[in-house]
Design an enzyme around this catalytic site. Structure first.
Site, PDB file in Angstrom:
ATOM      1  N   TYR A  33      -6.037 -21.446  24.979  1.00 38.42           N
ATOM      2  CA  TYR A  33      -4.714 -20.861  25.183  1.00 38.42           C
ATOM      3  C   TYR A  33      -3.749 -21.308  24.100  1.00 38.42           C
ATOM      4  O   TYR A  33      -4.050 -22.215  23.331  1.00 38.42           O
ATOM      5  CB  TYR A  33      -4.178 -21.204  26.580  1.00 38.42           C
ATOM      6  N   ARG A  52      -3.970 -22.291  14.928  1.00 36.06           N
ATOM      7  CA  ARG A  52      -4.620 -23.218  15.856  1.00 36.06           C
ATOM      8  C   ARG A  52      -5.518 -22.475  16.837  1.00 36.06           C
ATOM      9  O   ARG A  52      -6.597 -22.956  17.203  1.00 36.06           O
ATOM     10  CB  ARG A  52      -3.588 -24.065  16.608  1.00 36.06           C
ATOM     11  N   ARG A 101     -22.935 -15.901  37.350  1.00 36.37           N
ATOM     12  CA  ARG A 101     -22.580 -17.240  36.886  1.00 36.37           C
ATOM     13  C   ARG A 101     -23.790 -17.872  36.209  1.00 36.37           C
ATOM     14  O   ARG A 101     -24.879 -17.868  36.782  1.00 36.37           O
ATOM     15  CB  ARG A 101     -22.135 -18.088  38.082  1.00 36.37           C
ATOM     16  N   LYS A 151      -7.605 -26.590  22.180  1.00 37.44           N
ATOM     17  CA  LYS A 151      -6.619 -26.283  23.224  1.00 37.44           C
ATOM     18  C   LYS A 151      -7.272 -25.450  24.328  1.00 37.44           C
ATOM     19  O   LYS A 151      -7.094 -24.240  24.414  1.00 37.44           O
ATOM     20  CB  LYS A 151      -5.418 -25.555  22.606  1.00 37.44           C
ATOM     21  N   GLU A 183      -1.258 -39.320  24.005  1.00 35.07           N
ATOM     22  CA  GLU A 183      -0.162 -38.334  24.004  1.00 35.07           C
ATOM     23  C   GLU A 183       0.353 -38.155  25.420  1.00 35.07           C
ATOM     24  O   GLU A 183      -0.140 -38.787  26.357  1.00 35.07           O
ATOM     25  CB  GLU A 183      -0.652 -37.004  23.412  1.00 35.07           C
ATOM     26  N   LEU A 207      -4.139 -33.322  20.857  1.00 37.76           N
ATOM     27  CA  LEU A 207      -3.907 -31.955  20.414  1.00 37.76           C
ATOM     28  C   LEU A 207      -3.048 -31.999  19.148  1.00 37.76           C
ATOM     29  O   LEU A 207      -2.103 -32.778  19.064  1.00 37.76           O
ATOM     30  CB  LEU A 207      -3.176 -31.145  21.497  1.00 37.76           C
TER      31      LEU A 207
HETATM   32  N1  PMP Z   1      -0.486 -32.362  23.489  1.00 34.27           N
HETATM   33  C1  PMP Z   1      -0.916 -31.716  24.587  1.00 34.27           C
HETATM   34  C2  PMP Z   1      -1.952 -32.352  25.435  1.00 34.27           C
HETATM   35  C3  PMP Z   1      -0.375 -30.462  24.925  1.00 34.27           C
HETATM   36  O1  PMP Z   1      -0.812 -29.809  26.029  1.00 34.27           O
HETATM   37  C4  PMP Z   1       0.637 -29.906  24.107  1.00 34.27           C
HETATM   38  C5  PMP Z   1       1.290 -28.592  24.446  1.00 34.27           C
HETATM   39  N2  PMP Z   1       0.426 -27.588  24.716  1.00 34.27           N
HETATM   40  C6  PMP Z   1       1.049 -30.625  22.966  1.00 34.27           C
HETATM   41  C7  PMP Z   1       0.459 -31.841  22.688  1.00 34.27           C
HETATM   42  C8  PMP Z   1       2.108 -30.072  22.046  1.00 34.27           C
HETATM   43  O2  PMP Z   1       1.625 -29.037  21.263  1.00 34.27           O
HETATM   44  P1  PMP Z   1       2.590 -27.899  20.697  1.00 34.27           P
HETATM   45  O3  PMP Z   1       3.656 -28.605  19.934  1.00 34.27           O
HETATM   46  O4  PMP Z   1       1.732 -27.091  19.823  1.00 34.27           O
HETATM   47  O5  PMP Z   1       3.122 -27.173  21.885  1.00 34.27           O
END
Ligand code: PMP
Length: 287
Positions: A33, A52, A101, A151, A183, A207
């Site tokens: 996503y 990305r 499945r 992601k 994070e 991410l």
């Molecule tokens: N880390 C994680 C785990 C996230 O889910 C997100 C947002 N989706 C981010 C960092 C920030 O990424 P972005 O700046 O691309 O929204």
């Protein structure tokens, strides 16, 4: 107002949009996503999100069912028909719905992928009161899988982390692995010491935030010092300031970590300035 959403090539009212129960996104979280923010009816950093998205798909050996040009067109059309001034566009692509499945990936020749986009209307997103007050976070163990750079829609643990914070009256959780902060549940994490911005370096552990890339670039352009390295929760508690970044929160101050107030418990000076620069510069480049 009933939202108009996009599903597999069609624009439909949200209550008429359907996805199969055999969809691998639903059964196996086999999907990726993106979330792109909208300010002043324009897309912030669309290019970064499209790049990305392609990377996430490549890493999972999934085809890309839509060209970048078409994707931009769908984003813009959804903003237009749903009259979004400030908010987000959510995009999800899955490996589709095979006949049954099965753990084995379906043949992409016979199983079309699923692509869904919808808008989230958030008036006042840029002028959020939370940005003035700052957030309170707790630390939790990082119990996610090893490819956090992709992601994917496997968001159960981040969702549980957010609930752990909420259940103790706080706003979010920072995840910790081997003693170091990875994070936030849905954002990248930073501390500020002196005038130095410290954040974990890119790897498979986090991410690769699109907002992170832009904020670090703007910070360096503004002659601020940036250090990409690991930091602990203890170091964070001693920091002058802390903040998070994401497409939906931009730059958001963190004023408390595990019950310890940072500085004087208010957002400080570096973070609000970075938020201002980020919003100003991103708006200039919005499309
Ligand atoms: N880390 C994680 C785990 C996230 O889910 C997100 C947002 N989706 C981010 C960092 C920030 O990424 P972005 O700046 O691309 O929204």
């Amino acid at each position: 107002m009933t939202r108009t959403v996009y599903v597999n090539g069609e624009y439909l009212p949200e209550n008429e949009a359907k996805v199969s129960i055999f969809d691998r996104g639903f059964l196996m979280a086999d999907g990726v996503y993106e979330v792109t923010s909208v300010l002043g009816g324009k897309l912030i950093d669309f290019d970064g999100h499209a790049v990305r998205l392609q990377r996430s798909l490549d890493e999972l050996e999934m085809n890309n069912p839509i060209s970048k040009e078409e994707l931009l067109e769908v984003h813009r059309e959804l903003v237009r028909v749903n009259e979004i001034d400030e908010g987000m566009i959510y995009l999800q692509i899955t490996r589709g719905a095979p006949d049954d499945r099965d753990f084995v990936f379906p043949d992409p020749e016979t199983t079309p992928q699923t692509i869904v986009l919808f808008t989230q209307n958030k008036p006042g997103l840029a002028n959020s009161p939370a940005a003035k007050k700052g957030m309170k976070v707790i630390s939790i163990e990082d119990a996610r899988w090893g490819r956090r750079d992709i992601k994917t829609v496997q968001l159960l643990y981040p969702s549980m982390g957010k609930m752990m914070a909420k259940n103790v009256g706080k706003d979010d959780a920072w995840m910790v692995e081997d003693g170091f902060v990875t994070e936030g549940t849905s954002n990248n994490a930073y501390i500020v010491k002196g005038n130095k911005i410290i954040t974990r370096a890119l790897s498979n552990d986090i991410l690769h935030g699109i907002t992170r890339a832009a904020v670090l670039r703007f910070a360096r352009e503004a002659q601020m010092e940036v250090e990409e390295r690991n930091f602990t929760i203890d170091e964070a508690k001693e920091a002058d300031e802390a903040f998070i970044t994401s497409a939906s929160t931009f730059v958001m101050p963190v004023v408390e970590i595990d019950g310890v107030s940072l500085g004087d418990g208010a957002p400080g000076s570096v973070t609000p300035r970075l938020r201002e620069i980020y919003l100003e510069e991103s708006l200039k480049k919005a499309i």
